[in-house]
Design a protein around this motif. Structure first.
Motif, PDB file in Angstrom:
ATOM      1  N   ILE A 124      52.162  20.335  10.779  1.00  0.00           N
ATOM      2  CA  ILE A 124      50.789  20.825  10.760  1.00  0.00           C
ATOM      3  C   ILE A 124      50.343  20.955  12.211  1.00  0.00           C
ATOM      4  N   GLU A 125      49.754  22.079  12.551  1.00  0.00           N
ATOM      5  CA  GLU A 125      49.386  22.340  13.937  1.00  0.00           C
ATOM      6  C   GLU A 125      48.271  21.396  14.395  1.00  0.00           C
ATOM      7  N   VAL A 126      48.474  20.782  15.562  1.00  0.00           N
ATOM      8  CA  VAL A 126      47.468  19.896  16.132  1.00  0.00           C
ATOM      9  C   VAL A 126      46.269  20.733  16.585  1.00  0.00           C
ATOM     10  N   GLY A 127      45.083  20.218  16.382  1.00  0.00           N
ATOM     11  CA  GLY A 127      43.871  20.911  16.803  1.00  0.00           C
ATOM     12  C   GLY A 127      43.282  21.753  15.691  1.00  0.00           C
ATOM     13  N   THR A 128      44.073  22.665  15.142  1.00  0.00           N
ATOM     14  CA  THR A 128      43.594  23.525  14.053  1.00  0.00           C
ATOM     15  C   THR A 128      43.889  22.935  12.686  1.00  0.00           C
ATOM     16  N   HIS A 129      44.806  21.962  12.606  1.00  0.00           N
ATOM     17  CA  HIS A 129      45.432  21.432  11.383  1.00  0.00           C
ATOM     18  C   HIS A 129      45.793  22.557  10.416  1.00  0.00           C
ATOM     19  N   ALA A 130      46.355  23.638  10.980  1.00  0.00           N
ATOM     20  CA  ALA A 130      46.769  24.798  10.193  1.00  0.00           C
ATOM     21  C   ALA A 130      48.212  24.645   9.727  1.00  0.00           C
ATOM     22  N   LEU A 131      48.488  25.126   8.517  1.00  0.00           N
ATOM     23  CA  LEU A 131      49.858  25.271   8.048  1.00  0.00           C
ATOM     24  C   LEU A 131      50.484  26.494   8.711  1.00  0.00           C
ATOM     25  N   THR A 132      51.807  26.580   8.646  1.00  0.00           N
ATOM     26  CA  THR A 132      52.503  27.723   9.224  1.00  0.00           C
ATOM     27  C   THR A 132      52.005  29.038   8.642  1.00  0.00           C
ATOM     28  N   LEU A 133      51.711  29.076   7.338  1.00  0.00           N
ATOM     29  CA  LEU A 133      51.186  30.291   6.710  1.00  0.00           C
ATOM     30  C   LEU A 133      49.948  30.811   7.434  1.00  0.00           C
ATOM     31  N   GLU A 134      49.055  29.894   7.779  1.00  0.00           N
ATOM     32  CA  GLU A 134      47.834  30.311   8.453  1.00  0.00           C
ATOM     33  C   GLU A 134      48.117  30.753   9.881  1.00  0.00           C
ATOM     34  N   ILE A 135      49.058  30.094  10.550  1.00  0.00           N
ATOM     35  CA  ILE A 135      49.447  30.510  11.903  1.00  0.00           C
ATOM     36  C   ILE A 135      50.005  31.933  11.866  1.00  0.00           C
ATOM     37  N   ILE A 136      50.830  32.227  10.861  1.00  0.00           N
ATOM     38  CA  ILE A 136      51.392  33.578  10.721  1.00  0.00           C
ATOM     39  C   ILE A 136      50.278  34.586  10.479  1.00  0.00           C
ATOM     40  N   ALA A 137      49.334  34.243   9.590  1.00  0.00           N
ATOM     41  CA  ALA A 137      48.229  35.156   9.294  1.00  0.00           C
ATOM     42  C   ALA A 137      47.381  35.413  10.528  1.00  0.00           C
ATOM     43  N   ASP A 138      47.132  34.369  11.315  1.00  0.00           N
ATOM     44  CA  ASP A 138      46.306  34.507  12.512  1.00  0.00           C
ATOM     45  C   ASP A 138      46.975  35.380  13.569  1.00  0.00           C
ATOM     46  N   THR A 139      48.286  35.252  13.709  1.00  0.00           N
ATOM     47  CA  THR A 139      48.991  35.929  14.802  1.00  0.00           C
ATOM     48  C   THR A 139      49.578  37.277  14.398  1.00  0.00           C
ATOM     49  N   CYS A 140      50.004  37.400  13.145  1.00  0.00           N
ATOM     50  CA  CYS A 140      50.721  38.601  12.705  1.00  0.00           C
ATOM     51  C   CYS A 140      50.002  39.381  11.615  1.00  0.00           C
ATOM     52  N   GLY A 141      48.942  38.798  11.051  1.00  0.00           N
ATOM     53  CA  GLY A 141      48.199  39.484  10.019  1.00  0.00           C
ATOM     54  C   GLY A 141      48.596  39.050   8.617  1.00  0.00           C
ATOM     55  N   PRO A 142      47.687  39.219   7.651  1.00  0.00           N
ATOM     56  CA  PRO A 142      47.951  38.757   6.283  1.00  0.00           C
ATOM     57  C   PRO A 142      49.102  39.471   5.594  1.00  0.00           C
ATOM     58  N   ALA A 297      60.115  14.676  16.804  1.00  0.00           N
ATOM     59  CA  ALA A 297      59.769  14.040  15.528  1.00  0.00           C
ATOM     60  C   ALA A 297      58.448  14.645  15.073  1.00  0.00           C
ATOM     61  N   GLU A 298      58.522  15.636  14.183  1.00  0.00           N
ATOM     62  CA  GLU A 298      57.334  16.392  13.773  1.00  0.00           C
ATOM     63  C   GLU A 298      56.265  15.504  13.122  1.00  0.00           C
ATOM     64  N   GLY A 299      56.676  14.357  12.562  1.00  0.00           N
ATOM     65  CA  GLY A 299      55.716  13.511  11.871  1.00  0.00           C
ATOM     66  C   GLY A 299      54.632  12.946  12.758  1.00  0.00           C
ATOM     67  N   VAL A 300      54.916  12.801  14.056  1.00  0.00           N
ATOM     68  CA  VAL A 300      53.922  12.206  14.961  1.00  0.00           C
ATOM     69  C   VAL A 300      52.715  13.131  15.139  1.00  0.00           C
ATOM     70  N   PRO A 301      52.896  14.383  15.607  1.00  0.00           N
ATOM     71  CA  PRO A 301      51.721  15.259  15.676  1.00  0.00           C
ATOM     72  C   PRO A 301      51.159  15.618  14.298  1.00  0.00           C
ATOM     73  N   THR A 302      52.028  15.685  13.283  1.00  0.00           N
ATOM     74  CA  THR A 302      51.560  16.013  11.931  1.00  0.00           C
ATOM     75  C   THR A 302      50.569  14.978  11.423  1.00  0.00           C
ATOM     76  N   THR A 303      50.773  13.708  11.785  1.00  0.00           N
ATOM     77  CA  THR A 303      49.870  12.652  11.333  1.00  0.00           C
ATOM     78  C   THR A 303      48.437  12.917  11.781  1.00  0.00           C
ATOM     79  N   LYS A 304      48.271  13.504  12.976  1.00  0.00           N
ATOM     80  CA  LYS A 304      46.929  13.864  13.431  1.00  0.00           C
ATOM     81  C   LYS A 304      46.328  14.941  12.523  1.00  0.00           C
ATOM     82  N   GLY A 305      47.135  15.944  12.185  1.00  0.00           N
ATOM     83  CA  GLY A 305      46.655  16.998  11.298  1.00  0.00           C
ATOM     84  C   GLY A 305      46.306  16.477   9.926  1.00  0.00           C
ATOM     85  N   VAL A 306      47.134  15.557   9.404  1.00  0.00           N
ATOM     86  CA  VAL A 306      46.878  14.979   8.087  1.00  0.00           C
ATOM     87  C   VAL A 306      45.561  14.211   8.094  1.00  0.00           C
ATOM     88  N   LYS A 307      45.299  13.483   9.161  1.00  0.00           N
ATOM     89  CA  LYS A 307      44.051  12.726   9.265  1.00  0.00           C
ATOM     90  C   LYS A 307      42.850  13.662   9.144  1.00  0.00           C
TER      91      LYS A 307
END
Length: 381
Positions: A124-142, A297-307
């Motif tokens: 999960i992206e830190v700061g935006t807590h976006a899933l990859t799907l949303e990152i793709i939509a934001d950068t490449c379009g729906p 270790a993706e779980g470390v930054p992901t924990t911030k997004g989960v919070k």
């Protein structure tokens, strides 16, 4: 107007993999062994040169000799010529770097000649807590996001390159794209199961890493099988609650990407996230662990997004919150365990009533639901 990726050849696809880490390398090996022509992009020049000279990765899976059907490229990102020549683009880079990479690549993507898009990152992206799907939509379009395909499941890289039997989940909103990805990867030792809940697949792959840290902490503290089984089972319950509140199907968490990957990563020292937790349980500091781990270790930054997601959805996930406190608030691991065990009795299984919030918003962004639709409608995807 509906879109699809370019028709895939029956054999000998051309595949460009972004990422030469543990998992990107193992998938390159798998596809190369399957007689596909593979280009593997690495951001480090020494990896590119060493790989092409020796057919070995100097940093990951160092004992494995890779097939000659793989060519390393980089460190510059591939140009539009190569991107439009290949049949498949596979992204195996950490989630935190995905947005910047897609922003650079977007001008090279032609919606009328689009390669099959596969994503295997888990986070999960830190700061935006976006899933990859949303990152793709934001950068490449729906339109491009709706074609994205996600692969997740219990799949350690070392066992894949050894051709040990492995199964994964493959999901996309566009079922035909999931079928293409499954056919690309499917081999007698690598079985693919398709689905149409990429939100659930993404959340499964991200959340299980948080609970792998918890399981590692338990083992590092010297606790035994009862405790690990409790963490896995209650972790699955929390994942299902979070996922259903977000807008995913609860059934997805009972599949390979859910309980399958959760069990694997919570039970093995081969898991980077388990290792982080184990070393925390042994008393090491997080900054020391991260600087010496040797991989992400993706779980470390992901924990911030989960919070952030837990706060947004106003749901309880005591184990996930405890992991966050240990990682980022300085709480002692043993204290966190004691506080979890001292919580009052509660119902074992109960889904959150606020199903479909962020998931519904994402569907609206992708044009798969209207803003006026009931959030619960997301359950059918």
């Amino acid at each position: 107007m509906s879109f699809s990726s370019k028709p895939q050849p029956e054999a000998n696809s051309k595949v460009l993999i972004f990422g030469a880490g543990n998992f990107g390398s193992c998938l390159a090996s798998h596809l190369g062994d399957s007689q596909h022509d593979v280009y593997m992009w690495a951001r480090e020049e020494y990896i590119v040169k060493y790989f092409n000279l020796n057919h070995r990765n100097p940093t990951y899976l160092t004992d494995h000799e890779f097939p000659s059907t793989i060519t390393a490229v980089g460190p510059a990102l591939p140009d539009a010529g190569l991107i439009n020549e290949v049949d498949v683009l596979l992204f195996a880079i950490p989630t935190q770097f995905l947005r910047s990479t897609l922003e650079i690549l977007r001008p090279s993507l032609n919606i009328n000649n689009l390669p099959l898009l596969i994503f295997v990152n888990k986070g999960i992206e830190v700061g935006t807590h976006a899933l990859t799907l949303e990152i793709i939509a934001d950068t490449c379009g729906p339109d491009i996001a709706k074609l994205a395909t996600f692969i997740s499941g219990p799949s350690f890289a070392k066992e894949i390159v050894e051709r040990l039997p492995t199964s994964v989940s493959v999901a996309s909103f566009t079922e035909a794209e999931a079928d293409k990805a499954a056919n690309l990867f499917h081999q007698p030792h690598f079985r693919c199961y398709t689905g149409t809940d990429p939100i659930g697949i993404e959340l499964s792959g991200a959340l299980k890493n948080v609970y792998a840290i918890a399981s590692g902490m338990s083992d590092g503290l010297g606790y035994k099988n009862n405790t690990r089984a409790m963490i896995i089972t209650r972790g699955l319950s929390e994942m299902t609650v979070i996922g259903s509140a977000y807008g995913a199907s609860p059934l997805t968490f009972l599949g390979l990407a859910g309980v399958g990957d959760l069990f694997l990563t919570c039970s093995s020292s081969n898991s980077r996230n388990y290792t982080v937790g184990y070393r925390l349980g042994q008393g090491e500091k997080l900054d020391v662990i991260m600087s010496t781990l040797g991989s992400v270790a993706e779980g470390v930054p992901t924990t911030k997004g989960v919070k952030k997601i837990l706060e947004e959805l106003d749901i309880r996930a005591p184990i996930a919150n405890a992991v966050h406190d240990v990682l980022f608030n300085g709480k002692d691991a043993k204290t966190a365990v004691r506080e979890l065990m001292e919580l009052p009795p509660s119902r074992e299984l109960e889904l959150a009533p606020t199903a479909g919030g962020p998931g519904h918003q994402l569907l609206v962004k992708l044009g798969l639901a209207g803003a006026e639709d009931a959030p619960e409608a997301v359950a059918r995807f």
